[in-house]
Design a protein around this motif. Sequence first.
Motif, PDB file in Angstrom:
ATOM      1  N   THR A 113     -66.605 -33.790 -76.189  1.00  0.00           N
ATOM      2  CA  THR A 113     -66.117 -34.441 -74.986  1.00  0.00           C
ATOM      3  C   THR A 113     -65.647 -35.850 -75.309  1.00  0.00           C
ATOM      4  O   THR A 113     -65.981 -36.422 -76.359  1.00  0.00           O
ATOM      5  N   ASP A 114     -64.881 -36.429 -74.390  1.00  0.00           N
ATOM      6  CA  ASP A 114     -64.315 -37.753 -74.620  1.00  0.00           C
ATOM      7  C   ASP A 114     -65.370 -38.851 -74.685  1.00  0.00           C
ATOM      8  O   ASP A 114     -65.115 -39.927 -75.234  1.00  0.00           O
ATOM      9  N   ASP A 115     -66.554 -38.609 -74.108  1.00  0.00           N
ATOM     10  CA  ASP A 115     -67.579 -39.661 -74.111  1.00  0.00           C
ATOM     11  C   ASP A 115     -68.536 -39.538 -75.296  1.00  0.00           C
ATOM     12  O   ASP A 115     -69.563 -40.204 -75.340  1.00  0.00           O
ATOM     13  N   GLU A 116     -68.202 -38.698 -76.276  1.00  0.00           N
ATOM     14  CA  GLU A 116     -69.025 -38.549 -77.468  1.00  0.00           C
ATOM     15  C   GLU A 116     -68.262 -39.035 -78.695  1.00  0.00           C
ATOM     16  O   GLU A 116     -67.067 -38.781 -78.826  1.00  0.00           O
ATOM     17  N   TYR A 200     -61.252 -43.835 -80.159  1.00  0.00           N
ATOM     18  CA  TYR A 200     -62.521 -43.294 -79.689  1.00  0.00           C
ATOM     19  C   TYR A 200     -63.235 -44.205 -78.706  1.00  0.00           C
ATOM     20  O   TYR A 200     -63.921 -43.743 -77.805  1.00  0.00           O
ATOM     21  N   ALA A 201     -63.120 -45.502 -78.874  1.00  0.00           N
ATOM     22  CA  ALA A 201     -63.867 -46.406 -78.016  1.00  0.00           C
ATOM     23  C   ALA A 201     -63.331 -47.804 -78.199  1.00  0.00           C
ATOM     24  O   ALA A 201     -62.703 -48.109 -79.212  1.00  0.00           O
ATOM     25  N   PRO A 211     -72.650 -44.996 -76.548  1.00  0.00           N
ATOM     26  CA  PRO A 211     -71.616 -44.080 -76.104  1.00  0.00           C
ATOM     27  C   PRO A 211     -72.103 -42.655 -75.941  1.00  0.00           C
ATOM     28  O   PRO A 211     -71.425 -41.825 -75.392  1.00  0.00           O
ATOM     29  N   VAL A 212     -73.293 -42.316 -76.471  1.00  0.00           N
ATOM     30  CA  VAL A 212     -73.805 -40.968 -76.328  1.00  0.00           C
ATOM     31  C   VAL A 212     -75.201 -41.059 -75.738  1.00  0.00           C
ATOM     32  O   VAL A 212     -76.157 -40.495 -76.239  1.00  0.00           O
TER      33      VAL A 212
END
Length: 227
Positions: A113-116, A200-201, A211-212
């Motif tokens: 997922t985008d938040d990982e 990514y971030a 972030p995870v």
Amino acid sequence: MKPAAAEARNSLAWQAQSLLLAYPDDQLADRLTLALKVAATQPKPIAQPLVRFAEHAARTPLQELAADYVATFDHRKRCCLFLTYYAHGDTRKRGTALLGLKQTYAQAGWQITDDELPDHLAVVLEFAATEPALGSRLLTDHRAGLELLRLALRDANSPWVHVLDSVSATLPTLAGDERTAVLRLAAQGPPEEQVGIDPYAPPMPAPGPAPVSAPVFLPDPVVGGPR
């Protein structure tokens, strides 16, 4: 043990280890139950650390365990769960390493997922559980960081050192050059150049697992036979 049987065994171990490295929440009891079932299928060096962590987590109030998780992985640089940090810090090379991991996942038909971030140890273990040959290579490629994290958790007297002990037991015995890499990282630490790691971030304020922060959920392992 035949390669196929070893892969099936390690797949179960990596799945359990991934679950135990997730943030402790109200799903913890189910994860501990699954981890103990997996431990019953594993050789002693892999199984015993899983049991030790499960026993500690079961007798520790959930709120206390969650606070310990945050204090350990969010607030201690040396206990970073992001594997590429140990080799590259927050430098431009880390962005390249992250892209390489994501491409490896995509080539195997596996999406995150985008938040990982793809280098979070729980994510790498989850991938290894579903793609054991590729996953074993990724874990071996980041062996120095894994061992440095394990040493840091041991120094901190953290219960999560048992999970890292179990991970290490699934991998080949350290060779001389790998020991040297671990010692060099321990002495020098990762590079200190601070840059962003897009796409990514945004620039990371600290190398903790923010972030995870949510746990990584996996399907129930099939205990007792090959996957």
